[in-house]
Design a protein around this motif. Structure first.
Motif, short mmCIF file in Angstrom:
data_model
loop_
_atom_site.label_atom_id
_atom_site.label_comp_id
_atom_site.label_asym_id
_atom_site.label_seq_id
_atom_site.Cartn_x
_atom_site.Cartn_y
_atom_site.Cartn_z
N ALA A 1 0.82 -1.22 0.00
CA ALA A 1 0.00 0.00 0.00
C ALA A 1 0.86 1.27 0.00
N SER A 2 2.01 1.25 0.66
CA SER A 2 2.84 2.47 0.65
C SER A 2 3.30 2.75 -0.79
N TYR A 3 3.58 1.68 -1.52
CA TYR A 3 3.98 1.82 -2.93
C TYR A 3 2.80 2.34 -3.77
N LEU A 4 1.62 1.72 -3.57
CA LEU A 4 0.43 2.18 -4.32
C LEU A 4 0.15 3.64 -3.98
N GLY A 5 0.28 3.98 -2.70
CA GLY A 5 -0.03 5.33 -2.24
C GLY A 5 0.87 6.37 -2.88
N ARG A 6 2.14 6.04 -3.02
CA ARG A 6 3.05 6.98 -3.67
C ARG A 6 2.61 7.25 -5.10
N ASN A 7 2.21 6.17 -5.81
CA ASN A 7 1.82 6.33 -7.21
C ASN A 7 0.44 6.96 -7.37
N GLN A 8 -0.41 6.78 -6.34
CA GLN A 8 -1.80 7.22 -6.47
C GLN A 8 -2.11 8.46 -5.63
N GLY A 9 -1.11 9.00 -4.92
CA GLY A 9 -1.33 10.25 -4.18
C GLY A 9 -1.97 10.10 -2.82
N TRP A 10 -1.69 9.00 -2.14
CA TRP A 10 -2.17 8.85 -0.75
C TRP A 10 -1.07 8.21 0.08
N MET A 11 -1.34 7.93 1.34
CA MET A 11 -0.29 7.42 2.23
C MET A 11 -0.79 6.21 3.02
N ALA A 12 0.09 5.22 3.19
CA ALA A 12 -0.20 4.07 4.06
C ALA A 12 0.81 4.13 5.20
N GLU A 13 0.34 4.23 6.42
CA GLU A 13 1.23 4.49 7.55
C GLU A 13 0.99 3.55 8.72
N HIS A 14 2.06 3.31 9.50
CA HIS A 14 2.00 2.44 10.68
C HIS A 14 1.49 3.27 11.86
N MET A 15 0.21 3.66 11.78
CA MET A 15 -0.34 4.62 12.74
C MET A 15 -1.67 4.16 13.31
N LEU A 16 -1.84 4.38 14.59
CA LEU A 16 -3.15 4.26 15.21
C LEU A 16 -3.98 5.49 14.86
N ILE A 17 -5.29 5.39 15.04
CA ILE A 17 -6.18 6.55 14.85
C ILE A 17 -7.09 6.64 16.08
N LEU A 18 -7.07 7.78 16.76
CA LEU A 18 -7.99 7.93 17.89
C LEU A 18 -8.74 9.25 17.78
N GLY A 19 -9.96 9.23 18.33
CA GLY A 19 -10.76 10.44 18.42
C GLY A 19 -10.79 10.89 19.87
N LEU A 20 -10.53 12.18 20.09
CA LEU A 20 -10.55 12.71 21.45
C LEU A 20 -11.73 13.66 21.56
N GLU A 21 -12.68 13.29 22.42
CA GLU A 21 -13.90 14.10 22.58
C GLU A 21 -13.75 15.01 23.79
N ASN A 22 -14.02 16.30 23.60
CA ASN A 22 -13.92 17.23 24.73
C ASN A 22 -15.29 17.37 25.40
N PRO A 23 -15.35 18.07 26.55
CA PRO A 23 -16.62 18.16 27.27
C PRO A 23 -17.74 18.82 26.46
N GLN A 24 -17.39 19.58 25.43
CA GLN A 24 -18.41 20.18 24.57
C GLN A 24 -18.93 19.20 23.52
N GLY A 25 -18.35 17.99 23.50
CA GLY A 25 -18.81 16.97 22.55
C GLY A 25 -18.12 17.05 21.19
N GLU A 26 -17.11 17.93 21.06
CA GLU A 26 -16.37 17.98 19.79
C GLU A 26 -15.29 16.90 19.79
#
Ligand code: GTP
Ligand code: SPV
Ligand code: MN
Length: 596
Positions: free
Chosen positions: A215-240
């Motif tokens: 995917a990192s190879y495809l991403g380079r050719n297709q304009g996106w990125m494949a990364e060894h990364m977690l994804i988290l959402g942080l919600e604040n007290p206002q709900g954002e």
């Protein structure tokens, strides 16, 4: 089944080579998977665990010589060596195909071949990609059914167009001979061949082989990125909710950070964390010009040791049903599982990870591990109590911050911010970390691991940095801000200086405040560090001076890290020769002059 002529022709060719006794398509039906579980239990490949305490859970033990990724046996086979770059193992594709064809020929005689159509990412998402894995291992089928979306729905999404893109994945466990073990990517052919292993990242080909290397190879050719990364959402007290992606090397805390439970004083205020992914991010520029992340996986292949109700409650909960445990210990008293760090009560009547019956406490007292340090759980993401409502969102989530991090006893401060995207790319490129049990080889040795992608980049690392710079230009002022963290700084007695785990939330809040321009910082040689009063240490057993120590940047120590003739950044960059982007060389010069 499919009518796609390209798929069928490829399958015929692989069947002719491997000569399985039987070919079975994985449909995604629960009944079929259940039959495979029963078969694996009947042959001893898997053990059924206590149905009341761990419903739908199974145990598997791998060969003792097959317990981790094998980086020295992993190859990137591009037409030229320079495309693979100096830090990947390379062999010419023709030569590798010939070598491996000899090994695969007849490798499945008398065995059943399973055809697993799978989607990385929600089926039908514009950012998802399809793979088909052929394997002779039921363990692989059952793991893939947790880690990815498998079955007929995927074949329907692929369709009959003979030019439709899919990754051709072949796995044969053969005789699990480490001398003839190969994990090989052919990026130009969208092809992965793996042989003589039956462990994790070597054989669940959707994971590191496809979702990062190909995917990192495809991403380079297709304009996106494949990364060894977690994804988290942080919600604040206002709900954002704001989203953060973080790249840490293997066994350096991604799963833990992705599922963290905020300290009590923040929970009471209404802060929450939502998990989108724990290992891999695919990043695309959305219609509004921002960077969006999807998690291509459907489960967690997590490190078991160290996972406890205290350190990672949500991961532990995720393993309570429908989970496969690999190389942990068994508690024979009730047919459940145990690993170091789960609790302080190792089972007395235990079976340790290689299969020996032992007295747990006595065995540990003699200096042994009951569970292998890289033992793992394969758990469905839907089990996770804090799974994000956006988990299945085909568009992904907008990313506010990118965080790099490593395991460094010294040098790297608790957190710092890069000056801009180009400098942030440099911060990722100079990452270093102590090695862990996730790969075969020495543990605890500091090595360069740019963007936590050293073992996973599918082409020349220097060109990959170039791709990061290109993406930054496209993102412009909508680019996420880039940070670096280190939860693992130690005092001279070897104790961690930072409590870590849930308390890492305190650092994430500073990071998001920086993204919002809400808080000031001190500019030092390597970037911006927090003012000590801006990291909240409420309720921690820690003084402000200790926090200041954690935030200190020692220029002399950094200069050593740059100029060390063996392990230094200068030396590391030099191996890329004229492939190194000039921007990276400029950033290095700037770092040196700042440090001096
Ligand atoms: P891979 O699945 O190999 O990619 O690993 P990972 O990056 O997801 O690492 P994981 O979260 O599984 O953590 C690996 C080990 O580091 C576990 O034993 C954790 O208990 C430990 N760990 C995680 N976070 C922290 C932290 O903040 N501080 C300390 N001291 N240890 C941590
Ligand atoms: C890693 O080593 O980064 C892992 C485990 O996530 S494996 O799937 O074996 O690569
Ligand atoms: Mn990983």
């Amino acid at each position: 089944m499919t009518k796609n002529a390209t798929v069928l022709a490829w399958l015929d060719e692989m069947v002719a080579m491997c000569k399985p006794a039987k070919v079975t398509w994985i449909t995604g039906d629960e009944a079929q998977l259940e039959k495979l579980r029963e078969e694996a239990v009947a042959t001893g490949e898997m053990i059924k665990l206590n149905e009341e305490k761990l419903p739908g859970c199974y145990y598997h033990r791998t060969a003792v010589n097959d317990v981790a990724r094998v980086e020295d046996r992993t190859f990137i086979c591009t037409p030229t060596e320079v495309e693979a770059g100096p830090i990947n193992n390379w062999m010419a594709p023709d030569e590798m195909y010939a070598k491996l064809t000899a090994l695969y020929t007849g490798s499945m005689e008398g065995r059943e071949m399973y055809v697993i159509p799978y989607s990385m990412g929600p089926v039908g998402s514009p950012f998802s990609k399809i793979g088909i894995e052929l394997t002779d291992s039921i363990y692989v089928v059952l793991n893939m059914a947790i880690m990815t979306r498998v079955g007929n729905a995927v074949l329907n999404a692929l369709g009959d167009d003979p030019d439709a893109e899919f990754v051709k994945c072949l796995h044969a466990k053969k005789d699990v001979n480490p001398e003839e073990r190969y994990i090989v990517q052919f990026p130009q052919d969208n092809t992965i061949w793996s042989i003589n292993s039956a462990y994790g990242g070597n054989v669940l080909l959707g994971k590191k082989c496809f979702a990062l290397r190909i995917a990192s190879y495809l991403g380079r050719n297709q304009g996106w990125m494949a990364e060894h990364m977690l994804i988290l959402g942080l919600e604040n007290p206002q709900g954002e909710v704001k989203y953060i992606c973080a790249a840490f090397p293997s066994a350096c805390g991604k799963t833990n950070l992705a599922m963290l439970i905020p300290p009590e004083y923040l929970r009471e205020k209404g802060y929450k964390v939502w998990t989108v992914g724990d290992d891999i991010s695919w990043l695309n520029i959305g219609p509004d010009g921002r960077l969006y992340a999807i998690n291509p996986e459907a489960g967690f292949f997590g490190v078991a040791p160290g996972t406890s109700p205290k350190t990672n409650f949500n991961a532990l909960e995720s393993t309570k049903r429908g989970t496969i445990f690999t190389n942990v210990a068994i508690n024979n008293a009730d047919n459940t599982v145990w690993w170091e760090g789960l609790d302080k009560n190792p089972p007395v009547d235990a079976t340790e990870w290689t299969g020996k019956k032992v007295n747990g406490p006595a065995y540990i007292a003699e200096g042994n591990n009951l569970a292998h340090p890289n033992s793992r759980f394969t758990a469905p993401a839907v089990n996770c109590p804090c799974i994000s409502p956006e988990f299945e969102n085909p568009q992904g989530v907008p990313v506010s911050a990118i965080v790099f991090g490593g395991r460094r006893a010294k040098c790297a401060p608790l957190v710092y911010q890069s000056r801009d995207w180009q400098h942030g790319t440099f911060v990722g490129a100079i990452m270093a970390s102590e090695t862990t049990a996730a790969a075969a080889g020495a543990v605890g040795v500091v090595r360069r691991d740019p963007m936590a992608m050293k073992p996973f980049v599918g082409y020349n690392m220097a060109q990959y940095w170039g791709h990061w710079l290109e993406m930054g230009k496209k993102l412009g002022d909508k680019a996420p801000k880039i940070f670096h963290v280190n939860w693992f700084r130690k005092d001279d007695d070897g104790n961690f200086l930072w409590p870590g785990f849930g308390d890492n939330m305190r650092v994430l809040l500073w990071i998001l405040d920086r993204c919002d321009g809400k808080v000031d910082a001190d500019e030092v040689a390597i970037g911006y560090v927090p003012k000590a009063e801006d990291i909240d240490i409420t309720g921690l057993d820690m003084t402000k001076d200790q926090l200041k120590d954690l935030l200190t940047v020692d220029n002399a120590e950094w200069l050593k890290d740059v100029e060390d003739p063996q392990t230094g950044i200068k030396q590391y960059f030099a191996q890329f020769g004229d492939q190194l982007p000039t921007e990276m060389a400029q950033e290095l010069d700037k770092l040196i002059s700042n440090l001096k």
